[in-house]
Motif scaffolding. Structure first.
Motif, PDB file in Angstrom:
ATOM      1  N   HIS A   1       9.582   2.235  10.775  1.00 33.06           N
ATOM      2  CA  HIS A   1       8.620   3.158   9.427  1.00 33.06           C
ATOM      3  C   HIS A   1       8.806   2.012   8.034  1.00 33.06           C
ATOM      4  N   LEU A   2       7.559   1.815   7.595  1.00 33.45           N
ATOM      5  CA  LEU A   2       8.026   1.807   6.628  1.00 33.45           C
ATOM      6  C   LEU A   2       7.964   3.150   5.478  1.00 33.45           C
ATOM      7  N   TYR A   3       9.209   2.699   4.384  1.00 29.47           N
ATOM      8  CA  TYR A   3       9.393   4.095   3.699  1.00 29.47           C
ATOM      9  C   TYR A   3       9.798   3.694   2.289  1.00 29.47           C
ATOM     10  N   CYS A   4       8.314   4.346   1.235  1.00 27.83           N
ATOM     11  CA  CYS A   4       8.866   4.201   0.020  1.00 27.83           C
ATOM     12  C   CYS A   4       9.036   5.615  -0.903  1.00 27.83           C
ATOM     13  N   GLN A   5       9.993   5.286  -1.880  1.00 34.72           N
ATOM     14  CA  GLN A   5      10.402   6.573  -2.337  1.00 34.72           C
ATOM     15  C   GLN A   5      10.016   6.539  -4.093  1.00 34.72           C
ATOM     16  N   THR A   6       9.891   7.565  -4.644  1.00 33.73           N
ATOM     17  CA  THR A   6       9.317   6.762  -6.081  1.00 33.73           C
ATOM     18  C   THR A   6       9.635   8.391  -7.262  1.00 33.73           C
ATOM     19  N   ARG A   7      10.336   8.136  -8.191  1.00 30.54           N
ATOM     20  CA  ARG A   7      11.145   9.593  -8.650  1.00 30.54           C
ATOM     21  C   ARG A   7      10.360   9.399 -10.313  1.00 30.54           C
ATOM     22  N   MET A   8       9.912  10.251 -10.780  1.00 29.02           N
ATOM     23  CA  MET A   8       9.861  10.289 -11.625  1.00 29.02           C
ATOM     24  C   MET A   8       9.110  11.884 -12.936  1.00 29.02           C
ATOM     25  N   ALA A   9       9.662  11.616 -14.320  1.00 36.30           N
ATOM     26  CA  ALA A   9       9.636  12.665 -14.568  1.00 36.30           C
ATOM     27  C   ALA A   9       8.376  14.034 -15.415  1.00 36.30           C
ATOM     28  N   LYS A  10       8.730  15.287 -14.546  1.00 35.98           N
ATOM     29  CA  LYS A  10       7.312  16.234 -15.079  1.00 35.98           C
ATOM     30  C   LYS A  10       7.569  16.297 -16.024  1.00 35.98           C
ATOM     31  N   GLU A  11       6.072  16.129 -16.746  1.00 35.94           N
ATOM     32  CA  GLU A  11       5.840  16.311 -17.792  1.00 35.94           C
ATOM     33  C   GLU A  11       5.115  17.486 -18.282  1.00 35.94           C
TER      34      GLU A  11
ATOM     35  N   GLY B   1      10.352  18.338 -17.922  1.00 36.79           N
ATOM     36  CA  GLY B   1      11.428  17.061 -17.911  1.00 36.79           C
ATOM     37  C   GLY B   1      12.429  16.790 -16.772  1.00 36.79           C
ATOM     38  N   ASP B   2      11.856  18.101 -15.356  1.00 36.14           N
ATOM     39  CA  ASP B   2      12.384  18.088 -14.072  1.00 36.14           C
ATOM     40  C   ASP B   2      11.891  16.743 -13.288  1.00 36.14           C
ATOM     41  N   GLU B   3      12.917  15.861 -12.752  1.00 34.29           N
ATOM     42  CA  GLU B   3      12.427  15.155 -12.125  1.00 34.29           C
ATOM     43  C   GLU B   3      11.759  15.758 -10.038  1.00 34.29           C
ATOM     44  N   VAL B   4      10.679  14.893 -10.172  1.00 31.82           N
ATOM     45  CA  VAL B   4       9.957  14.792  -9.340  1.00 31.82           C
ATOM     46  C   VAL B   4      10.510  13.233  -8.221  1.00 31.82           C
ATOM     47  N   ILE B   5      10.063  13.481  -6.923  1.00 32.04           N
ATOM     48  CA  ILE B   5      10.733  12.836  -6.146  1.00 32.04           C
ATOM     49  C   ILE B   5       9.526  12.645  -4.768  1.00 32.04           C
ATOM     50  N   VAL B   6       8.979  11.782  -4.843  1.00 27.82           N
ATOM     51  CA  VAL B   6       7.586  11.972  -3.974  1.00 27.82           C
ATOM     52  C   VAL B   6       8.223  10.349  -2.928  1.00 27.82           C
ATOM     53  N   GLY B   7       8.135  10.696  -1.740  1.00 18.42           N
ATOM     54  CA  GLY B   7       8.262  10.107  -0.690  1.00 18.42           C
ATOM     55  C   GLY B   7       7.449   9.763   0.473  1.00 18.42           C
TER      56      GLY B   7
ATOM     57  N   ASP C   1       0.768  -1.547   0.083  1.00 17.44           N
ATOM     58  CA  ASP C   1      -0.078   0.255  -0.420  1.00 17.44           C
ATOM     59  C   ASP C   1       0.753   1.185  -0.131  1.00 17.44           C
ATOM     60  N   VAL C   2       2.250   0.990   0.653  1.00 17.60           N
ATOM     61  CA  VAL C   2       2.772   2.259   0.618  1.00 17.60           C
ATOM     62  C   VAL C   2       3.288   2.812  -0.758  1.00 17.60           C
ATOM     63  N   VAL C   3       3.900   1.566  -1.251  1.00 16.31           N
ATOM     64  CA  VAL C   3       4.914   1.235  -2.654  1.00 16.31           C
ATOM     65  C   VAL C   3       3.411   2.045  -3.935  1.00 16.31           C
ATOM     66  N   GLU C   4       2.235   1.936  -3.453  1.00 13.84           N
ATOM     67  CA  GLU C   4       1.032   2.517  -4.102  1.00 13.84           C
ATOM     68  C   GLU C   4       0.840   3.769  -3.867  1.00 13.84           C
ATOM     69  N   ALA C   5       1.314   3.819  -2.778  1.00 17.29           N
ATOM     70  CA  ALA C   5       0.557   5.495  -2.196  1.00 17.29           C
ATOM     71  C   ALA C   5       1.974   5.898  -3.351  1.00 17.29           C
ATOM     72  N   SER C   6       3.112   6.328  -3.019  1.00 16.37           N
ATOM     73  CA  SER C   6       4.304   6.984  -3.196  1.00 16.37           C
ATOM     74  C   SER C   6       3.892   6.974  -5.198  1.00 16.37           C
ATOM     75  N   ARG C   7       3.631   6.167  -6.318  1.00 17.98           N
ATOM     76  CA  ARG C   7       3.536   6.047  -7.175  1.00 17.98           C
ATOM     77  C   ARG C   7       2.514   6.852  -7.953  1.00 17.98           C
ATOM     78  N   VAL C   8       1.688   6.601  -6.739  1.00 21.12           N
ATOM     79  CA  VAL C   8       0.111   7.542  -7.233  1.00 21.12           C
ATOM     80  C   VAL C   8       0.523   9.144  -6.596  1.00 21.12           C
ATOM     81  N   GLY C   9       1.695   9.891  -5.564  1.00 18.75           N
ATOM     82  CA  GLY C   9       2.024  10.426  -5.506  1.00 18.75           C
ATOM     83  C   GLY C   9       3.019  11.209  -6.449  1.00 18.75           C
ATOM     84  N   ALA C  10       3.452  10.033  -7.251  1.00 18.26           N
ATOM     85  CA  ALA C  10       4.235  10.806  -8.044  1.00 18.26           C
ATOM     86  C   ALA C  10       3.442  11.174  -9.536  1.00 18.26           C
ATOM     87  N   ARG C  11       2.521  10.130  -9.671  1.00 17.61           N
ATOM     88  CA  ARG C  11       2.163  10.463 -11.335  1.00 17.61           C
ATOM     89  C   ARG C  11       1.174  11.762 -11.137  1.00 17.61           C
TER      90      ARG C  11
END
Length: 135
Positions: free
Chosen positions: A125-135, A95-101, A46-56
């Motif tokens: 703690h459970l921790y997950c960080q996701t990086r994506m490129a900004k649209e 194109g900039d990198e966005v990071i959500v933890g 759930d934490v991994v999915e929440a991190s991905r949703v936040g990064a999107r």
């Protein structure tokens, strides 16, 4: 030789009770550990999915920190969302990198069942960080 099946040999009385007494705590600890780690395993997903949703959400042009935090908390659900910490670095340009933890205390994800044997969830703690490129 006719032996009565109900007859108990001398010296063997209470052996089954003693074996149960010795193995029951080990078996109970094993079951509690399996239950607790199963809950933590699913909570980590759930934490991994929440991190991905936040990064999107953060990768969308014009997204704010509040938008990202709302998306993460909605994805986590009420049980973990109230104690979750969201860290986000939003890029400014395409194109900039966005990071959500996302960081959630383990004690809000699972009951602390194994503290009597020395495995305590407090302070972990459970921790997950996701990086994506900004649209």
């Amino acid at each position: 030789m006719n032996v009565n099946s109900r007859q108990i040999r001398p010296g063997r009385r209470g052996v089954l009770s003693m074996e149960l007494l010795l193995t029951l705590p080990i078996f109970a600890t094993l079951l509690l550990g399996l239950f607790e780690f199963s809950l933590l395993f699913f909570a980590r997903g759930d934490v991994v999915e929440a991190s991905r949703v936040g990064a999107r959400q953060a990768s969308i042009q014009g997204a704010t920190y509040e938008d990202v935090e709302d998306a993460v908390r909605l994805s986590l659900g009420p049980r973990m969302a109230s104690r979750a910490t969201v860290l986000a670095e939003l890029g400014r340009h395409s194109g900039d990198e966005v990071i959500v933890g996302v960081r959630v205390p383990m004690s809000s994800a699972a009951p602390n069942l194994l503290w009597p044997i020395g495995f305590n969830l407090q302070g972990r703690h459970l921790y997950c960080q996701t990086r994506m490129a900004k649209e």
